[in-house]
Design an enzyme around this catalytic site. Structure first.
Site, short mmCIF file in Angstrom:
data_model
loop_
_atom_site.label_atom_id
_atom_site.label_comp_id
_atom_site.label_asym_id
_atom_site.label_seq_id
_atom_site.Cartn_x
_atom_site.Cartn_y
_atom_site.Cartn_z
N SER A 59 75.42 41.81 19.99
CA SER A 59 75.97 43.02 19.79
C SER A 59 77.60 42.76 19.31
O SER A 59 78.15 43.53 18.70
CB SER A 59 75.69 43.88 20.58
N ASN B 243 62.33 59.96 24.48
CA ASN B 243 63.33 59.21 24.74
C ASN B 243 64.66 60.14 24.85
O ASN B 243 64.75 61.04 24.24
CB ASN B 243 63.96 58.43 23.38
N GLY B 244 65.21 60.04 26.19
CA GLY B 244 66.33 60.74 26.50
C GLY B 244 66.25 61.06 28.09
O GLY B 244 65.79 60.33 28.89
N CYS C 167 64.99 54.40 26.02
CA CYS C 167 63.81 54.17 25.55
C CYS C 167 63.47 54.10 24.04
O CYS C 167 64.62 54.59 23.33
CB CYS C 167 62.75 55.24 26.19
N TYR D 159 76.44 49.66 20.99
CA TYR D 159 75.84 48.67 21.60
C TYR D 159 74.36 48.78 21.04
O TYR D 159 73.55 47.62 20.87
CB TYR D 159 76.07 48.62 22.95
N ASP E 257 81.05 43.94 22.43
CA ASP E 257 80.94 45.44 22.33
C ASP E 257 81.50 46.12 23.40
O ASP E 257 82.13 47.42 23.06
CB ASP E 257 79.49 45.50 22.09
N GLY F 29 63.77 48.97 25.44
CA GLY F 29 63.28 48.83 26.93
C GLY F 29 62.06 47.80 27.03
O GLY F 29 61.46 47.73 26.17
N CYS G 125 81.01 58.96 27.82
CA CYS G 125 81.18 57.95 28.68
C CYS G 125 82.59 57.35 28.59
O CYS G 125 83.18 56.64 29.42
CB CYS G 125 80.16 56.62 28.29
#
Length: 539
Positions: free
Chosen positions: A362, A179-180, A76, A321, A425, A102, A518
């Site tokens: 990107s 945001n999170g 977000c 990204y 990316d 978003g 990740c």
């Protein structure tokens, strides 16, 4: 429209927390480690009020939108403005700059001169939600917050989950944009519901409002800190009260949040990225520090913090990204880090070629860095249609599978008869990469070499970036890079090494300062709710 209003029921006061956290000045602060236990809280219920009732007014599209409960995983963007007579309109403009974060819903809430907090929320792009000028005209006041939202799939697209959320409780009204992602959301929600709370959304953000409402601490800033002490995971949030704006960032600093100042009015601005500041004529002041709480009111700006300090773990994928290339994220220009990713990739995985092309948009700066390092022609060999949404953040597989041809068109005269290096990316599922390779071959390229400007994505993100489950990630499913290469059909394939990524970002050998879970599966805050554990196991 009917909305939720936080209210109290008759309860046993022994359930109240008596701890009153103090606010520590920044020079001596350290943000806190996340708690593994939930502090005692009291029951909470929600009653329904009409939009015409005070203390707040909310307007929303599709009030009868379906509601379903699912795990919230969002990427977000947030913005907050204090001290400008046109705050709501400026918020909506800033949200345009954050639209890439978003695309499913957007909203703005403002503190009106009559003491109410009003909001407009809706599904769709910012331009669609605020297509009617009367909507922004219904949001008077010199302070406002805004939000753009992306969710995973299905009923998560309900308008009930679109922020900012506005709630009334016994000490007034508060609006929040977040945001999170809270990794202990399910545990917190279950605990609150067992204590009598009733929820109106499937968003983890609503948990924060309940925790604030049940806190015994005073003033609002202390209630907010007490709520944050129960949270685990990522949160960059802006809160709007009738007379103040508060920004808070989690102690690990997972998600970005910056502060700026509007040149024309001197108003204070908070935003997820500096690109939002640029669009509304604001200067960048500083990054909101991990664990920092910034209160802006008529008396000025007051900085406080949470209690103790773990190591910062800012999300490195923002530079890979998500962030726009002209943004400054974690104090570093995104376009430059991406160019350096490409240059490092050229050092690690050079190849004889005639032309280097990016996957727009990107992959542009990484491809530029790769071509510069090898001394090879850099060309825009794929043309992107900007009238089709970003594949990575489309909520259903059916839309993703409509075909890359809707989005990318090869420039045959640049590719025909050439040995082509195409730089992207990242590779997530691998389906888009295979289609891109096929497009380039059909345009006449004699060789297609794929270069990826980040390491293989091996694990899901639980801190606010929507990624597929680990079972859907091609680099996690395949035993090696060669298996991925065979799947996408390129002549060669290489990823940027994790060591080079960390070196470019200025991280230590163990990634100190940044979260690269990740890529490394090293999660700073391990997901502990069962729903996440099943996800990680591919269940």
């Amino acid at each position: 429209m009917a909305l939720s209003r936080l209210a109290f029921t008759s309860i046993d006061t022994s359930l109240f927390s008596t701890r009153k956290p103090s606010l520590h000045p920044l020079p001596s602060y350290s943000p806190p480690p996340f708690r593994t236990t939930i502090p005692p809280i009291r029951p909470l219920s929600i009653t329904t009020v009409r939009s015409s009732q005070k203390p707040y007014l909310t307007i929303s599209d599709a009030d009868d939108a379906s509601f379903d409960d699912e795990k919230p995983r969002e990427e977000c963007g947030v913005v907050g403005i204090f001290g400008d007579p046109d705050a709501a309109r400026l918020c909506s403009i800033a949200l345009h700059a954050l639209q890439h974060r978003g695309q499913e819903g957007a909203g703005v809430a403002s503190a009106a001169p009559d003491g109410t907090i009003r909001s407009v929320t809706g599904l769709g792009l910012v331009s669609e939600v605020f297509s009617d000028p009367s909507r922004l005209e219904s949001l008077p006041g010199s302070s406002a917050i805004g939000h753009v939202r992306y969710s995973t799939a299905g009923a998560a697209s309900s308008v009930h989950n679109v922020q900012p959320f506005v709630a009334g409780y016994r000490f007034g009204t508060v609006a929040v944009a977040h945001n999170g992602n809270l990794v202990n959301y399910a545990s917190l929600r279950t605990y609150l519901e067992e204590m009598g709370s009733i929820f109106n959304t499937s968003s983890d953000t609503e948990v924060v409002l309940h925790l604030i409402a049940v806190s015994k601490s005073r003033p609002f800033e202390s209630r907010l800190i007490e709520a944050c002490l129960a949270l685990e995971g990522a949160y960059s949030m802006v809160f709007l009260k009738e007379d103040k704006l508060v920004a808070v960032r989690d102690p690990f600093g997972f998600r970005p949040l910056v502060m700026g100042r509007i040149r024309a009015s001197g108003a204070t601005v908070f935003a997820s990225e500096t690109c939002a500041l640029d669009l509304i004529g604001a200067d960048y002041v500083e990054e909101v520090a991990p664990g920092e709480v910034i209160v802006v009111d008529k008396t000025g700006i007051n900085k406080s913090c949470l209690a103790s300090h773990p190591v910062r773990r800012a999300c490195v994928f923002e530079h890979v990204y998500f962030a726009l290339p002209h943004s400054l994220v974690y104090g570093m220009p995104v376009h430059e880090s991406r160019r350096l990713f490409g240059a490092a990739l050229a050092e690690e995985a050079p190849v004889d070629c005639d032309v280097v092309i990016p996957v727009p948009d990107s992959g542009f700066f990484a491809a530029q860095g790769y071509a510069e390092k090898l001394g090879v022609d850099f060309r825009q060999g794929l043309i992107r249609s900007h009238y089709v949404g970003r594949t990575f953040i489309q909520p259903t597989q059916a839309i993703r599978d409509l075909g890359v041809r809707l989005k990318l068109a090869p420039v045959r005269r640049l590719l025909e008869g050439k040995r082509v290096v195409v730089v992207d990316d990242s590779i997530v599922r691998g389906t888009t990469s295979s289609k891109i390779v096929r497009l380039i071959r059909e345009a006449g390229a004699t060789e297609v070499h794929m270069r990826i400007a980040c390491p293989p994505i091996l694990g899901s993100c639980y801190y606010g970036v929507d990624t597929p489950s680990s079972g859907e990630l091609i680099s996690n499913r395949m035993s090696d890079v060669e298996g991925v290469r065979e799947y996408i059909g390129s002549d060669s394939l290489a990823f940027l090494s994790l060591e080079s990524l960390r070196r470019v970002m200025g991280a230590g050998k163990d990634g100190a300062g940044f979260c690269d879970a990740c890529f490394s599966r090293n999660y700073p805050v391990p997901p502990r709710d069962e729903v996440y554990k099943k996800e990680e196991e591919g269940g």
